[in-house]
Design a protein around this motif. Structure first.
Motif, PDB file in Angstrom:
ATOM      1  N   GLY A 192       0.825  -1.208   0.000  1.00  0.00           N
ATOM      2  CA  GLY A 192       0.000   0.000   0.000  1.00  0.00           C
ATOM      3  C   GLY A 192       0.854   1.250   0.000  1.00  0.00           C
ATOM      4  N   PHE A 193       1.945   1.223   0.752  1.00  0.00           N
ATOM      5  CA  PHE A 193       2.881   2.346   0.804  1.00  0.00           C
ATOM      6  C   PHE A 193       3.478   2.596  -0.581  1.00  0.00           C
ATOM      7  CE2 PHE A 193       7.394   3.468   1.129  1.00  0.00           C
ATOM      8  CZ  PHE A 193       7.341   4.650   1.842  1.00  0.00           C
ATOM      9  N   VAL A 194       3.907   1.516  -1.227  1.00  0.00           N
ATOM     10  CA  VAL A 194       4.523   1.626  -2.553  1.00  0.00           C
ATOM     11  C   VAL A 194       3.524   2.167  -3.572  1.00  0.00           C
ATOM     12  CG1 VAL A 194       5.468   0.279  -4.470  1.00  0.00           C
ATOM     13  CG2 VAL A 194       6.262  -0.144  -2.129  1.00  0.00           C
ATOM     14  N   THR A 195       2.299   1.662  -3.528  1.00  0.00           N
ATOM     15  CA  THR A 195       1.269   2.089  -4.482  1.00  0.00           C
ATOM     16  C   THR A 195       1.001   3.582  -4.377  1.00  0.00           C
ATOM     17  OG1 THR A 195       0.237  -0.096  -4.428  1.00  0.00           O
ATOM     18  CG2 THR A 195      -1.117   1.738  -5.234  1.00  0.00           C
ATOM     19  N   ARG A 196       0.900   4.095  -3.161  1.00  0.00           N
ATOM     20  CA  ARG A 196       0.619   5.518  -2.969  1.00  0.00           C
ATOM     21  C   ARG A 196       1.758   6.376  -3.520  1.00  0.00           C
ATOM     22  NH1 ARG A 196      -1.337   6.366   3.177  1.00  0.00           N
ATOM     23  NH2 ARG A 196      -1.741   8.481   2.387  1.00  0.00           N
ATOM     24  N   LEU A 197       3.002   5.929  -3.325  1.00  0.00           N
ATOM     25  CA  LEU A 197       4.123   6.690  -3.864  1.00  0.00           C
ATOM     26  C   LEU A 197       4.141   6.655  -5.390  1.00  0.00           C
ATOM     27  CD1 LEU A 197       7.064   5.856  -1.439  1.00  0.00           C
ATOM     28  CD2 LEU A 197       6.127   8.110  -1.908  1.00  0.00           C
ATOM     29  N   LYS A 198       3.839   5.491  -5.947  1.00  0.00           N
ATOM     30  CA  LYS A 198       3.851   5.369  -7.408  1.00  0.00           C
ATOM     31  C   LYS A 198       2.757   6.216  -8.035  1.00  0.00           C
ATOM     32  CE  LYS A 198       6.193   0.992  -8.192  1.00  0.00           C
ATOM     33  NZ  LYS A 198       7.003   1.490  -9.314  1.00  0.00           N
ATOM     34  N   ASN A 199       1.682   6.467  -7.290  1.00  0.00           N
ATOM     35  CA  ASN A 199       0.634   7.341  -7.808  1.00  0.00           C
ATOM     36  C   ASN A 199       1.135   8.770  -8.006  1.00  0.00           C
ATOM     37  OD1 ASN A 199      -1.254   5.307  -7.916  1.00  0.00           O
ATOM     38  ND2 ASN A 199      -2.092   5.737  -5.875  1.00  0.00           N
ATOM     39  N   PHE A 200       2.203   9.130  -7.290  1.00  0.00           N
ATOM     40  CA  PHE A 200       2.830  10.437  -7.494  1.00  0.00           C
ATOM     41  C   PHE A 200       3.843  10.403  -8.632  1.00  0.00           C
ATOM     42  CE2 PHE A 200       2.109  10.883  -2.726  1.00  0.00           C
ATOM     43  CZ  PHE A 200       1.026  11.730  -2.873  1.00  0.00           C
ATOM     44  N   GLY A 201       4.091   9.219  -9.166  1.00  0.00           N
ATOM     45  CA  GLY A 201       5.103   9.074 -10.217  1.00  0.00           C
ATOM     46  C   GLY A 201       6.466   8.717  -9.675  1.00  0.00           C
ATOM     47  N   SER A 202       6.582   8.510  -8.357  1.00  0.00           N
ATOM     48  CA  SER A 202       7.872   8.215  -7.747  1.00  0.00           C
ATOM     49  C   SER A 202       8.270   6.765  -7.976  1.00  0.00           C
ATOM     50  CB  SER A 202       7.823   8.506  -6.243  1.00  0.00           C
ATOM     51  OG  SER A 202       7.470   9.850  -5.999  1.00  0.00           O
ATOM     52  N   LYS A 203       9.583   6.507  -7.820  1.00  0.00           N
ATOM     53  CA  LYS A 203      10.103   5.150  -7.935  1.00  0.00           C
ATOM     54  C   LYS A 203      10.466   4.634  -6.536  1.00  0.00           C
ATOM     55  CE  LYS A 203      11.935   5.364 -12.653  1.00  0.00           C
ATOM     56  NZ  LYS A 203      11.287   6.633 -13.032  1.00  0.00           N
ATOM     57  N   ILE A 204      10.513   3.309  -6.413  1.00  0.00           N
ATOM     58  CA  ILE A 204      10.829   2.660  -5.138  1.00  0.00           C
ATOM     59  C   ILE A 204      12.101   1.850  -5.294  1.00  0.00           C
ATOM     60  CG2 ILE A 204      10.065   1.015  -3.387  1.00  0.00           C
ATOM     61  CD1 ILE A 204       8.474   3.572  -3.388  1.00  0.00           C
ATOM     62  N   ALA A 205      13.010   2.040  -4.341  1.00  0.00           N
ATOM     63  CA  ALA A 205      14.239   1.249  -4.297  1.00  0.00           C
ATOM     64  C   ALA A 205      14.290   0.483  -2.983  1.00  0.00           C
ATOM     65  CB  ALA A 205      15.459   2.153  -4.420  1.00  0.00           C
TER      66      ALA A 205
END
Length: 562
Positions: free
Chosen positions: A445-458
Motif C-alpha cells: 500500500g505504501f509503494v502504491t501511494r508513492l507510485k501514484n505520485f510518479g515516484s520510484k521505489i528502491a
C-alpha cells in the motif's frame, strides 16, 4: 380504618431507636424498642455514654467528639451526624450504626444534653466497603491495583529508609501472553492471569504485598528481604508458574514468567525509580531468555550511554529547530557511461564548531531515541525543495522503517507534491529490506501511494535480509540497491562475486534495475558492468557532498566528523 401502631413499633421495624443523653450525669434514656435494635447488647451497656463507648469501633470517643464541636448561641440546637460500629462481644459481628442528633449547651456554654436517633446501617457500610475495595483492587485477580500498589511501595521505601531495613520490589511478567490471546482468546488469557496471581499469592510471606501492575505484569513488595532472600523468592515464583500447566475451558495452557527486581532502598530511593529499574531489568531478563530472573545492578557503561543519549537527543532537537539538519548529495552513476543518473540525499547535522556529523552517526542514534521521524520529515522537505528548484535533477532519499507507516509523513509528502507539481516523478524513495518483509500488504500500500505520485521505489541494503524476489515482484520495486558489504570485496572474495552476480542476474530477469553500493575501485566497477549492473555508487565515484554539481556553483564544504 386500621389502627396506627405505636411509634416504638415503627422505629423497631426500621431498625431505629431514639435516645436522650444527659451529658452531666452521662445517663442515656432509650426508646422502649431499644432491645429489639440492640438484641445482643445487655441493658447495662446501654445505660451510660461511658459503657456504650466500650462497645464502639474503631474509635470509642467518636460520640463525645461529635458533641461540642462548635459553640452554639444560647438555647440553639447543634446538629451532628456520625457513623461507627458496635460489637457486643469480641466474637460477635460488628453492627454498623448511623447516629443523627442534636446537642444543646448549658448555662456555662458547655454541652449539657443531646438527643437523636440511631439506625442500623449494615447494608450501606457493606456497600461502602465494597466500593473501597474496588477502588484499591484489580477486579480480575482481586489483588491490589496499580495505583494502590505504587502508593504502598512509596510507603515501604519511606519505612525502609527510616528504619534502615532492606526490601525488594519485583515485577513478574507472564511471557508471550499475546500468543495465548491469539490462540485461545482474551477470556482464556484472563484465566491464565488470574491463575498466575493465585500461584504467586500462595507463595508470599506474611507482610508481603502483591498487585497487578499492568496487563501481564504483577508487582511484588517483599519486606525485610535481603538479596539472597530475593533470589530464593524469585525461583519460588518462577517454579510456581512454569511447573504446572494452567487449566482453562479451552484446555491446558503452559506458560512461563520472567522477573526483574531491585533492592530497596539501596538501589531505589523512590517508587518511580524502583518501578523504572524493575521494568528495565524485567525487559533485560526477557530478552536474554524467557522464564528467567534478573536483579538490577549499577552499570557504568549503561549510565554513561544514557547521558550521551540525553545529550544527543538535545543536540538533534536543537539542530532541527535551528535548521542545522542538512543533506549531502552522493552521486549514483550509470555503470557503462559513468554519467550521473541520480543523487542520494544523505542526512548531515552541522555542529556549532562548523564540522558535520554524517548519516552513520545520526540515523542509528535518532532511531534508537525515537527522533528519526522528525529527521525524516526534515530530509523530505529539503529533498522536495531541491527538486522544485532544480528541474533536471533526480534525487533519492532513505526513510526509516517507522516512517513508512507514519500518517504525518504522508500528509507532508502529499501536501508538498500538490504544491510542486511534477517533482514526484524525479523522486526515488529507498526503504530497507527489513521493512519490505515485515508486512508485505502494508508495504505494498505504501509503494502504491508513492507510485501514484510518479515516484520510484528502491530496496536499500538488498541481500542483508531475507526478502524473496517474489516479494519484489509483488511490491513493484523499481530498483534494488545491493548491500555494500557484499560489493566491497568482490575483487578478492569468490563467494561475494557469486552472490552479487546472482542478484544482478535475477533482478535483470525481473526487469528491476540494480545499484551496487560501496564500489571501491576500478576493477570492481568493471566486473559489475560486465555482469550487467545498471548503476554504481561509492568511493570510486565520489562520496556525499553538500556541493550541487548540477548547479555549477559548489557549496562551501562542511568538514565531516565521525
Amino acid at each position: 380504618m386500621p389502627s396506627v401502631p405505636p411509634a416504638a413499633s415503627i422505629l423497631a421495624s426500621l431498625g431505629q431507636a431514639t435516645f436522650a443523653w444527659d451529658l452531666a450525669t452521662d445517663a442515656i434514656a432509650w426508646s422502649d424498642n431499644v432491645a429489639a435494635v440492640f438484641a445482643d447488647i445487655p441493658e447495662a451497656a446501654l445505660a451510660s455514654g461511658a459503657e456504650f463507648a466500650k462497645l464502639i469501633e474503631p474509635s470509642r470517643s467518636v460520640r463525645r467528639e461529635a458533641v461540642g464541636q462548635a459553640a452554639p448561641a444560647s438555647g440553639e440546637a447543634v446538629p451532628y451526624r456520625i457513623e461507627y460500629g458496635v460489637r457486643a462481644v469480641t466474637s460477635a459481628p460488628v453492627i454498623w450504626i448511623e447516629e443523627t442528633g442534636v446537642w444543646f449547651a448549658g448555662a456555662d456554654g458547655r454541652p449539657a444534653h443531646a438527643q437523636g436517633i440511631v439506625r442500623i446501617n449494615n447494608e450501606r457500610h457493606a456497600r461502602d466497603e465494597q466500593l473501597l475495595k474496588l477502588s484499591r483492587h484489580d477486579p480480575l485477580t482481586n489483588e491490589l491495583n496499580r495505583t494502590y500498589l505504587i502508593a504502598s511501595l512509596a510507603e515501604t521505601i519511606e519505612e525502609c529508609t527510616r528504619f534502615r531495613t532492606s526490601c525488594a520490589f519485583m515485577l513478574i511478567g507472564i511471557d508471550h501472553l499475546a500468543r495465548v490471546n491469539d490462540a485461545f482468546g482474551f477470556d482464556v488469557a484472563d484465566a491464565v492471569i488470574a491463575e498466575v496471581a493465585k500461584r504467586i499469592r500462595a507463595r508470599l510471606r506474611s507482610g508481603d504485598m502483591l498487585g497487578r501492575f499492568s496487563g501481564n505484569k504483577f508487582g511484588l513488595i517483599l519486606r525485610n528481604c535481603t538479596v539472597d532472600d530475593t533470589n530464593v523468592a524469585a525461583e519460588r515464583f518462577l517454579a510456581a508458574v512454569r511447573d504446572d500447566v494452567v487449566p482453562t475451558k479451552s484446555g491446558p495452557v503452559s506458560v512461563t514468567a520472567s522477573i526483574g527486581a531491585v533492592t530497596i532502598p539501596r538501589h531505589a530511593k523512590s517508587a518511580e525509580e524502583a518501578v523504572n529499574r524493575a521494568q528495565e531489568t524485567l525487559e533485560s531478563a526477557k530478552s536474554r531468555r524467557a522464564g528467567s530472573f534478573a536483579m538490577w545492578k549499577p552499570n557504568v557503561e549503561r549510565d554513561a550511554q544514557r547521558r550521551v543519549n540525553i545529550r544527543v537527543t538535545d543536540e538533534i532537537v536543537t539542530a532541527l529547530n535551528e535548521r542545522r539538519i542538512v543533506i549531502g548529495f552522493e552521486p549514483v552513476v550509470e555503470a557503462r557511461s559513468r554519467q550521473p543518473a541520480f543523487y542520494e540525499c544523505l542526512v548531515r547535522m552541522e555542529q556549532e564548531d562548523g564540522r558535520a556529523l554524517l548519516a552513520p552517526d545520526i540515523v542509528p542514534v535518532a532511531e534508537r531515541l525515537g527522533l528519526i521521524r522528525l529527521v525524516d520529515h526534515r530530509v523530505l522537505e529539503l529533498a522536495i525543495a531541491e527538486l522544485a528548484t532544480s528541474p533536471g535533477v533526480q534525487l533519492s532519499l532513505n526513510i526509516s522503517p517507522d516512517t513508512t507507516m507514519d500518517p504525518d509523513w504522508w500528509a507532508t509528502i502529499e501536501s508538498l507534491m500538490r504544491a510542486h507539481q511534477g517533482v514526484g516523478e524525479r523522486l526515488i524513495v529507498e526503504i530497507t529490506e527489513t521493512v519490505a518483509i515485515q508486512d508485505i500488504d502494508d508495504v505494498r500500500g505504501f509503494v502504491t501511494r508513492l507510485k501514484n505520485f510518479g515516484s520510484k521505489i528502491a530496496i536499500d541494503d538488498f541481500g542483508a535480509g531475507y526478502t524473496s524476489f517474489r516479494n519484489l515482484r509483488k511490491l513493484g520495486v523499481d530498483i534494488v540497491k545491493i548491500d555494500g558489504a557484499f560489493v566491497q570485496n568482490i575483487v578478492h572474495s569468490a563467494d561475494d562475486r557469486a552472490f552479487v552476480q546472482t542478484l544482478i542476474d535475477l533482478a535483470r530477469r525481473l526487469q528491476i534495475k540494480t545499484v551496487a553500493e560501496w564500489v571501491q575501485d576500478e576493477e570492481a566497477a568493471v566486473m559489475l558492468r560486465e555482469w550487467g549492473c545498471d548503476f554504481i555508487q561509492g568511493r570510486l565515484i565520489g562520496l556525499a557532498s553538500p556541493d550541487r554539481p548540477w548547479s555549477g556553483q559548489p557549496e562551501k564544504a562542511v568538514p565531516a566528523t565521525g
